[in-house]
Design an enzyme around this catalytic site. Structure first.
Site, short mmCIF file in Angstrom:
data_model
loop_
_atom_site.label_atom_id
_atom_site.label_comp_id
_atom_site.label_asym_id
_atom_site.label_seq_id
_atom_site.Cartn_x
_atom_site.Cartn_y
_atom_site.Cartn_z
N ARG A 273 0.83 -1.20 0.00
CA ARG A 273 0.00 0.00 0.00
C ARG A 273 0.87 1.26 0.00
O ARG A 273 0.49 2.28 -0.55
CB ARG A 273 -0.93 -0.02 1.20
CG ARG A 273 -2.19 0.75 0.92
CD ARG A 273 -3.18 0.62 2.05
NE ARG A 273 -4.14 -0.45 1.81
CZ ARG A 273 -4.45 -1.37 2.69
NH1 ARG A 273 -3.89 -1.37 3.86
NH2 ARG A 273 -5.33 -2.28 2.40
N GLY A 274 2.04 1.16 0.60
CA GLY A 274 2.94 2.30 0.66
C GLY A 274 3.32 2.79 -0.72
O GLY A 274 3.15 3.95 -1.06
#
Lengths: 334, 561
Positions: A273-274
């Site tokens: 997700r980063g």
């Protein structure tokens, strides 16, 4: 009710303002978490942003603010076919709100008096296509947090209770604020926010005085004050609209993708997700700045707010992860 | 003029200003136990140009924000909506405000922020330092008035001149602030370590109201002084000035390095605005300034996430309990099946009474609510021996172990409190909290040395545990010591008496049913400690030469057993 404080008149707090503008350009970034002391203008900024945003077109009376008549949920039984313009919704989620109020529940009144099974939409329905603002998000009850996580991820609210089986779209930008001294936020929820910023009271006397002056003239001479800032607000709104149009055309060079991945690997952030948020936010920033190609500068600018809350956190590390991100960014991007 | 009547005059002044601009000044926090002074003050409240509305800390959403009037709806079979208190402007008077939870505070803050002309009067009846009104609310209100200790003779019951107030109110919009007024107030706020920008904003509005009250259309120095003296003292975090000796606080709250830096920076940069102003405010600073700040910043987290009773029978989550008749007030959920079951037997009879009605005939008395019971949050109270003997050998290890345990407590979402005993007594370094940042900070600054007042440590732990239990937490006391009690409860160096005191208090803990755990960190296990653990009915864990990790493992195991 008076109109909210103009967004452009907020003194300082650039990181917070930028984060909010970026989520307005691309709601898919996934929300902003604002951590900081009391009286730093957190809620003022959220409300100001909503007033700044262009109104949305929605079917009249639709509880989930559908854009087209065909999208209206069946259960809402909307008679009207008119599409009207209404301000971007900003819904407050108060602490202690019950599950029923958040997700919606059986309309007891209709069930009992008329014997009809009807759905009474909750806050999530009203927040669709807008903002859901949670003040003191770190003090929110755990089971409500679970609910929010689920809906924020899927963009859809599913209600299966009391004989109801209802689903409706619930795509909203989560904006949470809180004071970390009063309690921590669960890592699962932290990760779900796209961006996180930390706000502090301005330390410069001049800046503080300016805040007081503006607020005072906002309160004592509202009409003149609003007029004075209207053009600045309009300018930001136009930039947001232009950026929204320009967003799909942003070119992402291959090396930048590598940079994103390397940065996240170096920081050891969990999951992918980063990287995804980093990329999305950087593209939104490029669009906002009127650029057509993504560069390292964009990454550098937004890396702290996109990544600092995603690090595998050492609960006893008090230096804050912002410093760690800044160091790693300097290492990786040079 | 006595000190009491001075304070009374200040309180009346605050109320008068509030009556001039109730919506702008947002309200007043009144700290006083019930008594003649409070009674007299409340009798003056009708001077506010708003209808007074009483709230109580457990007010439901329906009453606050409005909702369906179920009883009337069912009876009349048409939708009847109740208007909530938040709908129309009013002066909301909230009694027992120190009992208001974080959720009510958030809702009321929302009402105040909406600028719909509400003002809030909080009646804070807190008896102890730790009992305070929710900071999210008190921060938004301009005035803080303390009436404790004012006698009946000092409280002047003369009502205000309402005509004066009306005149002031009509003059208020035309009052102008000078260009430097904001600067003076902001600089002054910085000198008192007030970080929030709400304070100078409110002070400026107070100055405006004060000018209007004196029938001037410009703010004067007098107005600024009054505003600062009414708004700042309760918010100050540092006493300014060079000659002021810092009050000897037991454990001064550690400002982070940045804060200190920023304080000194701001102080250096600013010229003294007006020594007179500073003196005016300083005279009103609460005597226990630094003592008071610790609970003020931490009490929130504990009250924020706990319920009212130790049983914690709620109606939202947990193990289901049998349904119970009740009213739907927005906080509870209806048990539909039970409601229908309750209504079923009456259908034929009700049908006869109203033959035209369609559908089921439900009366409000049929409504059954769902109830749940949930296990409450755990509170780990660490009682750490920081005496000379322990400091020499094991304090570092103990700190390490506590940190590890804290990390685990964090993962389990437990609350943590920290008590240290050394020298002549014990002190609560950290009230129950979930904030690790604070815990870590306090622990790092824990000094060692002095005698071993074991009894005092146990006493403090017991008191904290009972207090926490009343807030709905389940406390456990974990005691880390080397066991050589040599200071009695009243601070005398008497080994025999000290041991006796410790035993008595250990029994007391057992009688109150507080679970515990005794960790012996001395080099050779102590029989005295084993006995003490037996008196507490707590597991005894001797840990000679244990490292932090083993210590933490032992505690976790003992707690889970």
């Amino acid at each position: 009710m008076t109109s909210p404080f103009p967004f452009s008149a907020i003194v300082g707090q650039t990181a917070m303002k930028q984060a909010m503008i970026l989520t307005a350009i691309d709601p898919g970034i996934g929300g902003v978490l604002v951590f900081g002391d009391r009286g730093t203008g957190k809620s003022t900024a959220v409300r100001a942003l909503a007033a700044l945003l262009p109104p949305i077109m929605a079917v009249e009376g639709c509880p989930v603010n559908s854009a087209r008549v065909a999208d209206c949920p069946e259960w809402a039984e909307i008679g009207s076919k008119k599409v009207i313009s209404r301000p971007t919704p900003v819904i407050d989620l108060p602490l202690g709100a019950t599950e029923d109020r958040v997700v919606g529940a059986l309309d007891i009144e209709r069930a009992l008096t008329r014997g009809e099974k009807a759905f009474e939409p909750g806050l999530l329905a009203r927040a669709n296509r807008g903002y859901l603002y949670i003040d003191e998000v770190n003090l929110l009850e755990d089971h409500i947090v679970d609910l929010l996580l689920d809906v924020a991820q899927s963009g859809e609210n599913v209600v299966e209770r009391e004989g109801l089986s209802i689903r409706h779209p619930a795509r909203f930008v989560l904006v949470g604020s809180g004071n970390p001294e009063e309690g921590e936020l669960r890592p699962q929820l932290l990760d779900r926010f796209g961006l996180s910023v930390e706000v502090r009271s301005p330390t410069d006397i001049e800046e503080r005085v300016e805040v007081i002056r503006r607020r005072d003239s906002f309160e004592s001479d509202n009409a003149t004050f609003m007029k004075r800032w209207r053009s600045a607000d309009t300018k930001i709104r136009k930039r947001i609209l232009t950026a929204r149009e320009g967003l799909p055309k942003i070119v992402t060079p291959e090396p930048i993708l590598r940079d994103c991945a390397e940065l996240c690997m170096a920081l050891g952030s969990d999951g992918l997700r980063g990287e995804l948020t980093l990329l999305r936010t950087a593209r939104a920033l490029a669009a906002y700045e009127g650029d057509t190609t993504l560069t390292r500068d964009h990454l550098r600018n937004i890396a702290p707010s996109a990544l600092s809350h995603r690090l595998r956190r050492d609960p006893l590390d008090e230096a804050g992860s912002g410093a760690r991100v800044a160091r790693t960014v300097a290492d990786v991007l040079g | 003029m006595s000190e009491g009547s001075d304070r009374w005059d200040a309180a009346c002044q605050a109320l008068r200003l509030l009556a001039v601009d109730p919506a702008g000044l947002k309200g007043l926090c009144l700290r006083a136990r019930s008594g003649p002074a409070r009674q007299t003050f409340l009798a003056l409240l009708p001077a506010l140009p708003l209808p007074l509305r009483k709230l109580h800390p457990t007010i439901s959403d329906e009453q606050l924000f409005g909702g369906i009037d179920l009883a009337a709806t069912l009876a009349g079979e048409t939708l009847v909506i109740n208007q909530g208190l938040a709908h129309a402007p009013g002066a909301l008077v909230i009694a027992m405000a120190e009992r208001a939870g974080a959720d009510l505070a958030a809702k009321l803050a929302q009402v105040l922020d909406a600028d719909r002309g509400h003002c809030l009067i909080m009646l804070d009846e807190g008896a102890e330092e730790a009992e305070r009104t929710p900071p999210a609310l008190s921060e938004r209100l301009a005035f803080h008035v303390d009436l404790d200790g004012i006698g009946l003779g000092e409280a002047d019951p003369t009502p205000f001149d309402l005509v004066d107030l009306d005149d002031a109110r009509s003059l208020l919009p035309s009052v102008t602030a000078g260009p430097d007024d904001a600067t003076v107030l902001v600089t002054l706020a910085a000198r008192f370590g007030i970080d929030s920008l709400r304070a100078p904003l409110l002070a400026l509005r107070v100055a405006r109201a004060s000018a209007a009250l004196n029938l001037r259309d410009r703010i004067t120095a007098e107005d600024l002084a009054l505003a600062a003296s009414l708004v700042y003292p309760s918010r100050a975090t540092i006493a300014p000035a060079e000659d002021e000796p810092t009050p000897p606080a037991p454990e001064p709250p550690e400002p982070s390095p940045e804060d200190q830096l920023q304080d000194s920076e701001t102080r250096d940069r600013t010229e003294l605005p007006d020594e007179l102003l500073i003196d005016a405010v300083r005279a009103l600073l609460p005597a226990n300034l630094l003592d008071g700040m610790v609970p003020a910043t931490t009490s929130r987290s504990s009250s924020g996430s706990s319920g009212a009773g130790s049983k914690r029978k709620g109606n939202r989550r947990g193990r289901p309990l049998p349904p119970r008749p009740g009213r739907l007030d927005g906080t509870s959920r209806i048990d539909l099946v039970a409601t229908l079951r309750a209504a079923a037997p009456w259908q034929p009879m009700r049908r006869k009474a109203s033959p035209d009605a369609k559908g089921l005939l439900i009366r409000p008395s049929d409504i059954r609510l769902k109830r749940y019971e949930e296990t409450s949050d755990r509170l780990l109270i660490f009682v750490v021996d920081a005496s000379g003997s322990a400091a020499m050998s094991r304090l570092g290890e103990a700190k390490g172990a506590v940190e590890l345990l804290l990390a685990e407590a964090y993962a389990r979402r437990d609350h943590v409190a920290l008590i240290a005993f050394r020298g002549l007594g014990a002190e609560i370094l950290l009230p129950p909290t979930r904030s690790l940042v604070q815990t870590k900070r306090r622990l790092a600054s824990l000094p060692g040395g002095g005698g071993t007042p074991l009894a005092a440590g146990l006493k403090a732990a017991g008191e904290l545990a009972v207090q926490a239990r009343s807030r709905g937490l389940s406390p456990t006391v974990a005691m880390l010591t080397d066991g050589r009690a040599n200071i009695t409860l009243d601070g005398m160096a008497d080994r025999t008496q000290a041991a006796q005191d410790a035993t008595t208090l250990a029994r007391l803990l057992r009688a109150q049913g507080i679970p515990g755990l005794v960790l012996d960190m001395s080099n050779r296990p102590q029989d005295a400690l084993r006995d003490l653990a037996a008196q507490m009915n707590a597991p005894y864990v001797p840990l000679p030469r244990a490292d932090a990790r083993r210590l933490s493992g032992a505690i976790t195991k003992a707690l889970e057993a």
